[in-house]
Scaffold this motif. Structure first.
Motif, PDB file in Angstrom:
ATOM      1  N   TYR A   1      91.261 -18.095   7.926  1.00  0.00           N
ATOM      2  CA  TYR A   1      89.980 -18.719   8.274  1.00  0.00           C
ATOM      3  C   TYR A   1      90.195 -20.115   8.851  1.00  0.00           C
ATOM      4  CZ  TYR A   1      85.288 -20.657   7.594  1.00  0.00           C
ATOM      5  OH  TYR A   1      84.074 -21.253   7.794  1.00  0.00           O
TER       6      TYR A   1
ATOM      7  N   ASN B   1      93.943 -15.404   3.166  1.00  0.00           N
ATOM      8  CA  ASN B   1      92.623 -15.313   3.802  1.00  0.00           C
ATOM      9  C   ASN B   1      92.077 -16.680   4.155  1.00  0.00           C
ATOM     10  OD1 ASN B   1      91.220 -12.441   3.830  1.00  0.00           O
ATOM     11  ND2 ASN B   1      92.538 -12.498   2.038  1.00  0.00           N
TER      12      ASN B   1
ATOM     13  N   SER C   1      97.447 -10.222   4.510  1.00  0.00           N
ATOM     14  CA  SER C   1      96.847 -10.166   3.177  1.00  0.00           C
ATOM     15  C   SER C   1      96.495  -8.733   2.800  1.00  0.00           C
ATOM     16  CB  SER C   1      95.604 -11.057   3.112  1.00  0.00           C
ATOM     17  OG  SER C   1      94.576 -10.559   3.955  1.00  0.00           O
ATOM     18  N   ARG C   2      96.103  -7.928   3.778  1.00  0.00           N
ATOM     19  CA  ARG C   2      95.852  -6.501   3.511  1.00  0.00           C
ATOM     20  C   ARG C   2      97.140  -5.773   3.174  1.00  0.00           C
ATOM     21  NH1 ARG C   2      95.865  -2.214   2.172  1.00  0.00           N
ATOM     22  NH2 ARG C   2      94.687  -0.362   2.826  1.00  0.00           N
TER      23      ARG C   2
ATOM     24  N   THR D   1      96.648 -13.330  -1.961  1.00  0.00           N
ATOM     25  CA  THR D   1      95.828 -12.811  -0.866  1.00  0.00           C
ATOM     26  C   THR D   1      94.698 -13.773  -0.511  1.00  0.00           C
ATOM     27  OG1 THR D   1      94.543 -11.536  -2.480  1.00  0.00           O
ATOM     28  CG2 THR D   1      96.356 -10.416  -1.387  1.00  0.00           C
TER      29      THR D   1
ATOM     30  N   LEU E   1      95.179 -12.234   8.315  1.00  0.00           N
ATOM     31  CA  LEU E   1      94.299 -11.381   7.525  1.00  0.00           C
ATOM     32  C   LEU E   1      94.918 -10.001   7.315  1.00  0.00           C
ATOM     33  CD1 LEU E   1      90.844 -12.328   9.101  1.00  0.00           C
ATOM     34  CD2 LEU E   1      91.795 -13.084   6.926  1.00  0.00           C
TER      35      LEU E   1
END
Length: 308
Positions: A297, A293, A226-227, A289, A223
């Motif tokens: 998950y 994510n 992706s940021r 992105t 995560l």
């Protein structure tokens, strides 16, 4: 003695009112969640609609595999590989910084810091997330780059190494906060079993608790990646704006977000192919992105079930 009929009536009315309030609260929360999903779908739909004219002119094969990105030149090329390579390289550099620092910080907060220390240390660390990214961009350009030039003579002013390091520092709170939550969710029984067999605190933390929380730690890293891939100002300021296929982080290059900022602030005609390429690049970044994510998950739930 039996309860008064009036008291039973009041209790039934109270329970009915509470159930109505709970249904209203559930409806409000469901509506809020639906708004978030609708916004995401709206963004995706907008990118798809605006990108369609671009892909009617530029083939998908050329877009994905051409090694040149020169949309503003007379002989335009629209290969996204140069932008994608710079974006992924910057994200990799950021993770090389953020994951070790974030995980070690999370281990310290979870296993060694006192509750009083944790109360102020964790919020203080998360303050990094509130600093404007433009500040990080100038920090990378005016402080980190000159420092790296002293260590590596010949390093150009615009390079991918400095923004990669700074983005890594910027996303440390994401890794540390989510990893610390995963570590604290590990049952105390595992720690006590390790202590009973003579393991020290460091050995228990690194060889028992951390592997047990591996799914949560890995998901936090994905995560955070992706940021990092979606960061704009740091790379726009410190990495340069020349799109080229690079594998050396010492070179400067433009990322996906750099090109979006460059075109959005430029004088490109609205319905030109170069303007439409803005939405094609935005769609690529959105899908990239989103993929990370979804991967985070899936890792959290798939391997979390195996460790429970």
């Amino acid at each position: 003695m039996s309860a008064s009929p009036w008291k039973n009536h009041d209790r039934a009315a109270f329970l009915a009112r509470r159930r109505r309030r709970e249904r209203w609260a559930e409806s409000a929360l469901g509506a809020a969640a639906s708004v978030v999903v609708l916004i995401a779908l709206g963004i995706l739909l907008t990118l798809l609609v605006e990108s369609l004219p671009f892909f009617q002119v530029v083939g998908l094969w050329d877009f994905l595999f051409d090694t040149e990105w020169t949309p503003l030149f007379e002989r335009a090329h629209f290969g996204i590989l140069p932008l994608l390579s710079a974006t992924l390289l910057t994200g990799l550099l950021a993770m090389l910084v953020a994951v070790p620092l974030g995980v070690l910080t999370a281990v310290w907060l979870s296993e060694f810091a006192s509750p009083r220390t944790r109360e102020w240390a964790k919020p203080a660390l998360e303050l990094l997330s509130s600093i404007p990214t433009v500040v990080f961009g100038y920090f990378a350009l005016l402080f980190v780059t000159p420092l790296l030039q002293q260590l590596m003579p010949g390093l150009p002013t615009f390079n991918l190494l400095a923004p990669g390091v700074v983005i890594g520092l910027m996303i440390v709170p994401y890794v540390s906060s989510l990893s610390e939550d995963a570590l604290r969710a590990v049952p105390v029984d595992l720690r006590e079993a390790a202590f009973s067999m003579g393991a020290g605190r460091w050995r228990t933390a690194l060889w028992v608790v951390l592997p047990a929380a591996a799914s949560g730690v890995t998901a936090s890293a994905v995560l955070a990646l992706s940021r990092a891939l979606g960061e704009t100002m740091v790379v726009a300021i410190a990495a340069g704006q020349q799109a080229r296929l690079v594998l050396d982080p010492r070179d400067g290059a433009a990322t996906l977000t750099t090109y979006i900022a460059q075109v959005a602030m430029g004088d490109v005609p609205r319905h030109s192919l170069a303007y439409q390429s803005l939405f094609a690049v935005g769609l690529s970044l959105f899908l990239l992105t989103l993929g990370f994510n979804v991967l985070g998950y899936w890792i959290r739930h798939r391997f979390g079930e195996l460790t429970r």
